[in-house]
Design an enzyme around this catalytic site. Structure first.
Site, mmCIF file in Angstrom:
data_model
loop_
_atom_site.group_PDB
_atom_site.id
_atom_site.type_symbol
_atom_site.label_atom_id
_atom_site.label_comp_id
_atom_site.label_asym_id
_atom_site.label_seq_id
_atom_site.Cartn_x
_atom_site.Cartn_y
_atom_site.Cartn_z
ATOM 1 N N LYS A 110 35.954 6.757 21.821
ATOM 2 C CA LYS A 110 35.280 6.714 20.676
ATOM 3 C C LYS A 110 35.123 8.476 20.164
ATOM 4 O O LYS A 110 35.239 8.510 18.823
ATOM 5 C CB LYS A 110 33.733 6.424 20.672
ATOM 6 C CG LYS A 110 33.413 4.804 20.301
ATOM 7 C CD LYS A 110 32.416 4.727 19.692
ATOM 8 C CE LYS A 110 31.863 3.659 18.775
ATOM 9 N NZ LYS A 110 33.267 2.650 18.682
ATOM 10 N N SER B 236 26.622 10.220 30.882
ATOM 11 C CA SER B 236 26.745 8.857 30.123
ATOM 12 C C SER B 236 25.784 8.934 28.958
ATOM 13 O O SER B 236 25.611 7.975 28.509
ATOM 14 C CB SER B 236 26.677 7.643 30.832
ATOM 15 O OG SER B 236 27.500 7.855 32.096
ATOM 16 N N ARG C 237 26.513 10.830 26.201
ATOM 17 C CA ARG C 237 27.272 11.453 24.869
ATOM 18 C C ARG C 237 26.979 12.990 25.030
ATOM 19 O O ARG C 237 26.830 13.320 23.781
ATOM 20 C CB ARG C 237 27.029 10.651 23.935
ATOM 21 C CG ARG C 237 27.160 9.051 24.125
ATOM 22 C CD ARG C 237 28.714 8.814 24.551
ATOM 23 N NE ARG C 237 29.750 8.975 23.560
ATOM 24 C CZ ARG C 237 31.155 8.757 23.822
ATOM 25 N NH1 ARG C 237 31.060 8.150 25.058
ATOM 26 N NH2 ARG C 237 32.006 9.150 22.989
ATOM 27 N N ALA D 124 28.449 15.359 26.327
ATOM 28 C CA ALA D 124 29.786 16.104 26.277
ATOM 29 C C ALA D 124 30.367 16.105 25.212
ATOM 30 O O ALA D 124 30.972 17.490 24.815
ATOM 31 C CB ALA D 124 30.593 15.275 27.589
ATOM 32 N N LEU E 122 42.302 27.624 35.923
ATOM 33 C CA LEU E 122 41.665 27.752 36.792
ATOM 34 C C LEU E 122 40.705 26.430 37.379
ATOM 35 O O LEU E 122 40.100 25.869 36.386
ATOM 36 C CB LEU E 122 40.712 28.930 36.768
ATOM 37 C CG LEU E 122 41.533 30.250 36.862
ATOM 38 C CD1 LEU E 122 40.540 31.315 36.449
ATOM 39 C CD2 LEU E 122 42.268 30.569 37.893
HETATM 40 C C1 MYA Z 1 39.671 24.945 18.680
HETATM 41 C C2 MYA Z 1 38.958 25.158 19.863
HETATM 42 C C3 MYA Z 1 38.948 23.705 20.516
HETATM 43 C C4 MYA Z 1 37.875 23.662 22.084
HETATM 44 C C5 MYA Z 1 37.620 22.450 22.756
HETATM 45 C C6 MYA Z 1 39.007 21.952 23.050
HETATM 46 C C7 MYA Z 1 38.706 20.557 24.004
HETATM 47 C C8 MYA Z 1 37.949 20.921 25.325
HETATM 48 C C9 MYA Z 1 37.778 19.303 26.081
HETATM 49 C C10 MYA Z 1 37.074 19.618 27.458
HETATM 50 C C11 MYA Z 1 37.801 20.200 28.422
HETATM 51 C C12 MYA Z 1 36.913 20.436 29.794
HETATM 52 C C13 MYA Z 1 38.002 20.770 30.789
HETATM 53 C C14 MYA Z 1 36.994 20.790 32.182
HETATM 54 O O1 MYA Z 1 36.174 21.590 32.249
HETATM 55 S S1 MYA Z 1 37.539 19.397 33.247
HETATM 56 C C15 MYA Z 1 36.307 19.368 34.264
HETATM 57 C C16 MYA Z 1 35.203 18.300 33.930
HETATM 58 N N1 MYA Z 1 33.912 18.463 34.657
HETATM 59 C C17 MYA Z 1 33.625 17.520 35.654
HETATM 60 O O2 MYA Z 1 34.387 16.637 35.872
HETATM 61 C C18 MYA Z 1 32.275 17.868 36.371
HETATM 62 C C19 MYA Z 1 31.610 16.509 36.640
HETATM 63 N N2 MYA Z 1 31.493 15.665 35.581
HETATM 64 C C20 MYA Z 1 30.720 16.104 34.566
HETATM 65 O O3 MYA Z 1 29.876 17.003 34.557
HETATM 66 C C21 MYA Z 1 30.621 15.037 33.430
HETATM 67 O O4 MYA Z 1 31.029 13.773 33.794
HETATM 68 C C22 MYA Z 1 31.297 15.165 32.107
HETATM 69 C C23 MYA Z 1 30.760 16.718 31.587
HETATM 70 C C24 MYA Z 1 32.900 15.643 32.439
HETATM 71 C C25 MYA Z 1 31.175 14.406 31.096
HETATM 72 O O5 MYA Z 1 29.889 14.077 30.773
HETATM 73 P P1 MYA Z 1 29.596 12.582 30.888
HETATM 74 O O6 MYA Z 1 30.072 11.689 32.078
HETATM 75 O O7 MYA Z 1 28.110 12.515 30.736
HETATM 76 O O8 MYA Z 1 29.986 11.830 29.539
HETATM 77 P P2 MYA Z 1 29.608 11.696 28.032
HETATM 78 O O9 MYA Z 1 28.727 10.398 27.967
HETATM 79 O O10 MYA Z 1 28.663 12.843 27.900
HETATM 80 O O11 MYA Z 1 30.680 11.797 27.155
HETATM 81 C C26 MYA Z 1 31.395 10.771 27.370
HETATM 82 C C27 MYA Z 1 32.974 11.261 26.415
HETATM 83 O O12 MYA Z 1 33.305 12.525 27.200
HETATM 84 C C28 MYA Z 1 34.770 12.198 27.520
HETATM 85 N N3 MYA Z 1 35.207 12.996 28.578
HETATM 86 C C29 MYA Z 1 34.831 12.913 29.953
HETATM 87 N N4 MYA Z 1 35.130 13.746 30.738
HETATM 88 C C30 MYA Z 1 35.807 14.653 30.060
HETATM 89 C C31 MYA Z 1 36.659 15.972 30.430
HETATM 90 N N5 MYA Z 1 36.637 16.220 31.586
HETATM 91 N N6 MYA Z 1 37.216 16.591 29.282
HETATM 92 C C32 MYA Z 1 37.071 15.899 28.010
HETATM 93 N N7 MYA Z 1 36.196 15.031 27.861
HETATM 94 C C33 MYA Z 1 35.721 14.069 28.674
HETATM 95 C C34 MYA Z 1 34.907 10.914 27.792
HETATM 96 O O13 MYA Z 1 36.378 10.461 27.565
HETATM 97 C C35 MYA Z 1 34.191 10.243 26.685
HETATM 98 O O14 MYA Z 1 34.675 10.568 25.139
HETATM 99 P P3 MYA Z 1 35.277 9.318 24.790
HETATM 100 O O15 MYA Z 1 36.444 8.655 25.777
HETATM 101 O O16 MYA Z 1 34.432 8.163 24.517
HETATM 102 O O17 MYA Z 1 36.108 9.589 23.450
#
Ligand code: MYA
Length: 433
Positions: A48, A191, A193, A195, A433
């Site tokens: 989404k 979960s 939303r 992130a 990293l």
């Molecule tokens: C121009 C500049 C642009 C800059 C931005 C560029 C993009 C950067 C992107 C980020 C790069 C990060 C690089 C790293 O640090 S990767 C390391 C990620 N961290 C962890 O795995 C640590 C443990 N996990 C957590 O802390 C949480 O589970 C996280 C925070 C990961 C999600 O929190 P939560 O579990 O409470 O979920 P929600 O309900 O809030 O949100 C759900 C939505 O989030 C999407 N989701 C889940 N995991 C990731 C993930 N790793 N990258 C991108 N999106 C992710 C997921 O598909 C869903 O979206 P959609 O599928 O419905 O669409």
């Protein structure tokens, strides 16, 4: 970057023939990605949030009519939203000043307790404070890109996301990007939303610096990986790795045979192999720039970057090079970073000391010999395991040096940049990293 973000550990088999280990290999090819896409569609998986973002969408895989490059043009800076995105009312934004000991402690604790775990929840990354400072303050960094979320009432830090600036070349275009890392939401707030809001907020702050692209890695499949890599693990302390469940004793193997299998010489073999020093920065920069030019996606490092990212920093990054004993030319280079993992729920051991292969360049010394020397120094420094991705030319030494494949994958992504075809891991010259 990273994984940086794949599993901190995973069972590697120990058998007397490391070549025997067979894990379904993911070559990062278009076919593999399409297969995974079909799997996720059949599971009814929708994204989404990601469907609304300027990233390559699954439905566009295979459409070669869309040109390579930015997906959306930059908006005029005056049109970039000036105020932060709204958070649920109990939470507030905070910019984390990593110079502050107190803030650094808070970030460290949030990640230590809530960051990436392996699939079986046996290990969790434990980035050190020195490491976080190093990772988050490279040349030209923006403090505004170190973003936290606090509970308004208690002021407790409950979420985090960061960006650092980088120049990354894709084919022949050098693009200013943000490298996004350390996205973390407290376990109790998952979960909800949060992130997507954090990702939108970091995007806004990156846009305010007139930067429109980003690179990141994740262990989860999102639309759409540029490539998918695999971690390989080389046991240095096999007894501990087996005791804590990181690896298993192979079939027909005893502990003493396993220890013997992974034993390394006491000292390095390459003449002129020594630690990198400040005076080596120009030569290492030349060597590395030239080496990285062969990959489809790679960072473009200048001397300041090399000084920051590769000059040894104790317990953070180690770099070695080969200086020819005859003409003092610097011919080869290798490096690794230190990223321990907490061992969850083990009576005897609390930390797994892991080294991660970083950038390696061989022009004279065979890469196999160079990496064997790195394994020797990592063993001397008391690391338990040496990890490497199958990026760059790493495949050429992994099996021979007794690395075993891990069971998790690390996906690489670009934001607002379309690469025409998915890359093979060996076409990737970037380690996050
Ligand atoms: C121009 C500049 C642009 C800059 C931005 C560029 C993009 C950067 C992107 C980020 C790069 C990060 C690089 C790293 O640090 S990767 C390391 C990620 N961290 C962890 O795995 C640590 C443990 N996990 C957590 O802390 C949480 O589970 C996280 C925070 C990961 C999600 O929190 P939560 O579990 O409470 O979920 P929600 O309900 O809030 O949100 C759900 C939505 O989030 C999407 N989701 C889940 N995991 C990731 C993930 N790793 N990258 C991108 N999106 C992710 C997921 O598909 C869903 O979206 P959609 O599928 O419905 O669409």
């Amino acid at each position: 970057m990273g994984d940086s973000n794949s599993l901190p550990g995973s069972a590697t088999e120990n058998s007397d023939n490391v070549d025997e280990i067979s894990v379904a290999q993911d070559d990062g090819s278009l076919e593999t990605i399409v297969q995974r896409l079909q799997d996720s569609i059949s599971l009814g998986k929708k994204h989404k949030f990601w469907e609304t973002q300027p990233v390559r969408q699954f439905k566009d895989i295979g459409d070669t009519s869309i040109p390579e490059g930015p997906i959306e043009p930059p908006t005029p800076l005056s049109e970039v939203k000036q105020e932060p995105y709204n958070l649920p009312s109990a939470y507030e934004w905070t910019t984390c000043d990593m110079d502050s000991e107190e803030i650094c402690n808070e970030v460290y604790a949030l990640l230590k307790n809530n960051y990436v775990e392996d699939d079986e929840n046996m290990f969790r990354f434990n980035y050190s404070k020195e490491f976080l400072r190093w990772a988050l303050r490279p040349p030209g960094y923006y403090r505004s890109w170190h973003i936290g979320v606090r509970a308004k009432a208690s002021k407790k830090l409950v979420a985090f996301i960061t960006g650092v600036p980088a120049r990354i070349r894709v084919h022949d275009k050098v693009v200013k990007m943000a490298e996004i890392n350390f996205l973390c939401v407290h376990k109790k707030l998952r979960s909800k939303r949060l992130a997507p809001v954090m990702i939108k907020e970091v995007t806004r702050r990156v846009h305010l610096e007139n930067i429109w692209q980003a690179a990141y890695t994740a262990g989860v499949v999102l639309p759409t990986p540029v490539t998918t890599c695999q971690y390989w693990h080389r046991s240095l302390n096999p007894k501990k790795l087996i005791d804590v469940g990181f690896s298993r004793l192979g079939a027909r193997m005893t502990m003493s045979r396993t220890i013997k299998l992974y034993r390394l010489p006491d000292s390095t073999v390459t003449p002129g192999f020594r630690t990198m020093e400040l005076r080596d920065v120009p030569a290492v920069t030349r060597l590395l720039r030239n080496y990285l030019s062969q990959f489809v996606v790679a960072p473009v490092f200048d001397e300041d970057d090399v000084e920051h990212w590769l000059l040894p920093t104790e317990n953070v990054v180690d770099s070695y090079l080969v200086e020819s004993p005859e003409n003092h030319e610097i011919t080869d280079f290798c490096s690794f970073y230190t990223l321990p993992s907490s061992i969850l729920g083990n009576q005897t051991h609390s930390t797994l000391k892991a080294a991660y292969s970083y950038y390696n360049v061989s022009t004279k010394t065979p890469l196999l010999q160079l990496m064997n020397d790195v394994l020797i120094v990592a063993k001397q420094k008391d690391f338990d395991v040496f990890n490497a991705l199958d990026v760059m030319q790493n495949e050429s030494f992994l099996k021979e040096l007794k690395f075993g494949p891990g069971d998790g994958q690390l996906h690489y992504y670009l934001y607002n940049y379309r690469v025409r075809n998915a890359l093979k891991p060996l076409e990737l010259g970037l380690v996050l990293l």
